[in-house]
Structure formats: C-alpha cells, structure tokens
Design a protein around this motif. Sequence first.
Motif, PDB file in Angstrom:
ATOM      1  N   ALA A   1      -0.611   3.528  -1.090  1.00  0.00           N
ATOM      2  CA  ALA A   1      -1.678   2.557  -1.362  1.00  0.00           C
ATOM      3  C   ALA A   1      -2.450   2.941  -2.620  1.00  0.00           C
ATOM      4  O   ALA A   1      -2.872   2.071  -3.394  1.00  0.00           O
ATOM      5  CB  ALA A   1      -2.619   2.459  -0.162  1.00  0.00           C
TER       6      ALA A   1
ATOM      7  N   LYS B   1      -8.210  -4.487  -4.338  1.00  0.00           N
ATOM      8  CA  LYS B   1      -7.480  -4.821  -3.120  1.00  0.00           C
ATOM      9  C   LYS B   1      -8.446  -5.330  -2.063  1.00  0.00           C
ATOM     10  O   LYS B   1      -9.531  -4.781  -1.880  1.00  0.00           O
ATOM     11  CB  LYS B   1      -6.756  -3.598  -2.563  1.00  0.00           C
ATOM     12  CG  LYS B   1      -5.469  -3.271  -3.255  1.00  0.00           C
ATOM     13  CD  LYS B   1      -4.780  -2.136  -2.514  1.00  0.00           C
ATOM     14  CE  LYS B   1      -3.427  -1.836  -3.068  1.00  0.00           C
ATOM     15  NZ  LYS B   1      -2.792  -0.734  -2.337  1.00  0.00           N
TER      16      LYS B   1
ATOM     17  N   GLU C   1      -6.870  -6.497   1.142  1.00  0.00           N
ATOM     18  CA  GLU C   1      -6.155  -6.069   2.353  1.00  0.00           C
ATOM     19  C   GLU C   1      -4.817  -5.482   1.915  1.00  0.00           C
ATOM     20  O   GLU C   1      -4.164  -6.031   1.036  1.00  0.00           O
ATOM     21  CB  GLU C   1      -5.919  -7.265   3.271  1.00  0.00           C
ATOM     22  CG  GLU C   1      -5.250  -6.933   4.576  1.00  0.00           C
ATOM     23  CD  GLU C   1      -5.077  -8.143   5.486  1.00  0.00           C
ATOM     24  OE1 GLU C   1      -4.347  -8.018   6.463  1.00  0.00           O
ATOM     25  OE2 GLU C   1      -5.667  -9.209   5.200  1.00  0.00           O
ATOM     26  N   THR C   2      -4.443  -4.372   2.517  1.00  0.00           N
ATOM     27  CA  THR C   2      -3.180  -3.742   2.148  1.00  0.00           C
ATOM     28  C   THR C   2      -2.424  -3.293   3.386  1.00  0.00           C
ATOM     29  O   THR C   2      -3.032  -2.832   4.356  1.00  0.00           O
ATOM     30  CB  THR C   2      -3.414  -2.559   1.179  1.00  0.00           C
ATOM     31  OG1 THR C   2      -2.161  -2.097   0.695  1.00  0.00           O
ATOM     32  CG2 THR C   2      -4.149  -1.420   1.827  1.00  0.00           C
ATOM     33  N   ILE C   3      -1.131  -3.485   3.339  1.00  0.00           N
ATOM     34  CA  ILE C   3      -0.242  -3.051   4.416  1.00  0.00           C
ATOM     35  C   ILE C   3       0.880  -2.267   3.741  1.00  0.00           C
ATOM     36  O   ILE C   3       1.596  -2.812   2.895  1.00  0.00           O
ATOM     37  CB  ILE C   3       0.345  -4.249   5.190  1.00  0.00           C
ATOM     38  CG1 ILE C   3      -0.784  -5.093   5.762  1.00  0.00           C
ATOM     39  CG2 ILE C   3       1.309  -3.771   6.279  1.00  0.00           C
ATOM     40  CD1 ILE C   3      -0.392  -6.512   6.074  1.00  0.00           C
TER      41      ILE C   3
ATOM     42  N   ASP D   1       4.154  -1.843  -0.594  1.00  0.00           N
ATOM     43  CA  ASP D   1       2.720  -2.092  -0.421  1.00  0.00           C
ATOM     44  C   ASP D   1       2.535  -3.586  -0.609  1.00  0.00           C
ATOM     45  O   ASP D   1       2.876  -4.139  -1.664  1.00  0.00           O
ATOM     46  CB  ASP D   1       1.920  -1.302  -1.452  1.00  0.00           C
ATOM     47  CG  ASP D   1       0.420  -1.538  -1.367  1.00  0.00           C
ATOM     48  OD1 ASP D   1      -0.035  -2.279  -0.477  1.00  0.00           O
ATOM     49  OD2 ASP D   1      -0.302  -0.981  -2.219  1.00  0.00           O
ATOM     50  N   THR D   2       2.028  -4.247   0.400  1.00  0.00           N
ATOM     51  CA  THR D   2       1.852  -5.694   0.337  1.00  0.00           C
ATOM     52  C   THR D   2       0.477  -6.057   0.868  1.00  0.00           C
ATOM     53  O   THR D   2      -0.101  -5.322   1.662  1.00  0.00           O
ATOM     54  CB  THR D   2       2.979  -6.402   1.129  1.00  0.00           C
ATOM     55  OG1 THR D   2       2.931  -7.798   0.886  1.00  0.00           O
ATOM     56  CG2 THR D   2       2.869  -6.145   2.605  1.00  0.00           C
ATOM     57  N   GLY D   3      -0.062  -7.164   0.400  1.00  0.00           N
ATOM     58  CA  GLY D   3      -1.370  -7.574   0.890  1.00  0.00           C
ATOM     59  C   GLY D   3      -2.027  -8.601  -0.002  1.00  0.00           C
ATOM     60  O   GLY D   3      -1.360  -9.415  -0.653  1.00  0.00           O
ATOM     61  N   LEU D   4      -3.357  -8.516  -0.037  1.00  0.00           N
ATOM     62  CA  LEU D   4      -4.167  -9.449  -0.816  1.00  0.00           C
ATOM     63  C   LEU D   4      -5.007  -8.661  -1.808  1.00  0.00           C
ATOM     64  O   LEU D   4      -5.519  -7.586  -1.477  1.00  0.00           O
ATOM     65  CB  LEU D   4      -5.093 -10.253   0.106  1.00  0.00           C
ATOM     66  CG  LEU D   4      -4.432 -10.998   1.268  1.00  0.00           C
ATOM     67  CD1 LEU D   4      -5.494 -11.650   2.151  1.00  0.00           C
ATOM     68  CD2 LEU D   4      -3.455 -12.036   0.748  1.00  0.00           C
ATOM     69  N   TYR D   5      -5.130  -9.197  -3.017  1.00  0.00           N
ATOM     70  CA  TYR D   5      -6.036  -8.612  -3.982  1.00  0.00           C
ATOM     71  C   TYR D   5      -6.678  -9.720  -4.788  1.00  0.00           C
ATOM     72  O   TYR D   5      -6.335 -10.899  -4.654  1.00  0.00           O
ATOM     73  CB  TYR D   5      -5.401  -7.562  -4.866  1.00  0.00           C
ATOM     74  CG  TYR D   5      -4.146  -7.875  -5.683  1.00  0.00           C
ATOM     75  CD1 TYR D   5      -3.674  -9.155  -5.946  1.00  0.00           C
ATOM     76  CD2 TYR D   5      -3.431  -6.824  -6.238  1.00  0.00           C
ATOM     77  CE1 TYR D   5      -2.531  -9.370  -6.718  1.00  0.00           C
ATOM     78  CE2 TYR D   5      -2.287  -7.035  -7.017  1.00  0.00           C
ATOM     79  CZ  TYR D   5      -1.851  -8.310  -7.244  1.00  0.00           C
ATOM     80  OH  TYR D   5      -0.726  -8.520  -8.017  1.00  0.00           O
TER      81      TYR D   5
ATOM     82  N   ARG E   1      -1.918 -12.904  -3.539  1.00  0.00           N
ATOM     83  CA  ARG E   1      -1.196 -12.044  -2.602  1.00  0.00           C
ATOM     84  C   ARG E   1      -0.189 -11.257  -3.424  1.00  0.00           C
ATOM     85  O   ARG E   1       0.222 -11.701  -4.503  1.00  0.00           O
ATOM     86  CB  ARG E   1      -0.538 -12.856  -1.508  1.00  0.00           C
ATOM     87  CG  ARG E   1       0.266 -14.013  -2.020  1.00  0.00           C
ATOM     88  CD  ARG E   1       0.585 -14.988  -0.927  1.00  0.00           C
ATOM     89  NE  ARG E   1       1.176 -16.180  -1.532  1.00  0.00           N
ATOM     90  CZ  ARG E   1       1.576 -17.204  -0.856  1.00  0.00           C
ATOM     91  NH1 ARG E   1       1.475 -17.207   0.458  1.00  0.00           N
ATOM     92  NH2 ARG E   1       2.089 -18.241  -1.446  1.00  0.00           N
TER      93      ARG E   1
ATOM     94  N   THR F   1       3.075  -8.008  -3.545  1.00  0.00           N
ATOM     95  CA  THR F   1       4.016  -7.038  -2.981  1.00  0.00           C
ATOM     96  C   THR F   1       4.431  -6.118  -4.116  1.00  0.00           C
ATOM     97  O   THR F   1       4.855  -6.589  -5.176  1.00  0.00           O
ATOM     98  CB  THR F   1       5.269  -7.720  -2.402  1.00  0.00           C
ATOM     99  OG1 THR F   1       4.876  -8.611  -1.363  1.00  0.00           O
ATOM    100  CG2 THR F   1       6.238  -6.684  -1.838  1.00  0.00           C
TER     101      THR F   1
END
Length: 165
Positions: free
Chosen positions: A44, A103, A105-107, A118-122, A140, A142
């Motif tokens: 992350a 960022k 949200e990160t997964i 690493d995927t999510g919202l920024y 969003r 990736t």
Amino acid sequence: MKPQIRKRAVIVAASALVVTSVGVGVSQAGPEHRDAPPTKARIAALFDGWNDALRTGDPEKVADRYASDAVLLPTVSNRIRTDHAEIVDYFEHFLENKPVGKKIETIVNVLDKNSAIDTGLYEFTLTDPDTGAQRVVEARYTYEYEKRGGEWLIVNHHSSVMPEG
C-alpha cells in the motif's frame, strides 16, 4: 562452500554491483527492505512513492516506477500506454495540473513474494495551470506490482474516473 551457496553469493554480489552502478533512485523501498517479504502495508505504501514522484513534476521519475513492459490505462486520457515513452508522454501532460493524489480506500492482495495488487479509490487535486483553479477528480484504481531485480515496479495501472461522480 557448497555450490548452491556459492551461486547465491555470486548472485547477491552481482545484484549489489548492479544497484551500485545504476543507483537506487527507482527503489520503492529502502535497502533495508529490499529483501523483506511483502506485506499489505508495504505494498500500500508504494503509492506514496509514486505520489512523491508526481510531486517532483518530472514525468521520467514517475515513469521510472513502471516496468518497461507496463500497461497504463490512465485517468484522463483515452489512449492505452504500453511502453516507457508513452507513459512519459501521459505524465508530461498530467503533471501540468500539479496532481496530488490521496487514497480514499485501498485493498491489497499479496499474491506471492514477487507480486501484489493494490486496488481501491483515490482522488486527485488538480490545479489549472492557467487560472490556478483547483478541482478534485475521484477515481478508482488498480496497481499490479511485480518485484523485478529487487525493485517493486508497476506492471499494470488502471485508473478511471468514478462513474457516479
């Protein structure tokens, strides 16, 4: 010395020579973390290095964080970028807006010792170079990373504006 251990010693010595010769400017982790196993937090945090590269305003510094065969599906361009020159070209234009990413949200999924996603919202705060007006673009993302030559590099980066934004 056993042949297998000798071989590893030669590889380590050669790796150290290459790092010394080319520098560690592209390194996404300090030397103390080069061989550390990937964790969700370390993966992350690669975004922070990428975001810092954006802040330099130098498209080469940003593009150097990508593998030579990386694919970039950028946020504010309709063209797919598939080599270093095309990635530099994208960032030459994107950096005109002085982007600062954050960022939301990160997964992170660590796939193995040499790959992670690493995927999510920024969101990016962009500043118009002519007026100074700022706008926020929610997107969003990736990032697919691979560890190559001891460095974590982006091999696939997809970023798209939020459809309901």
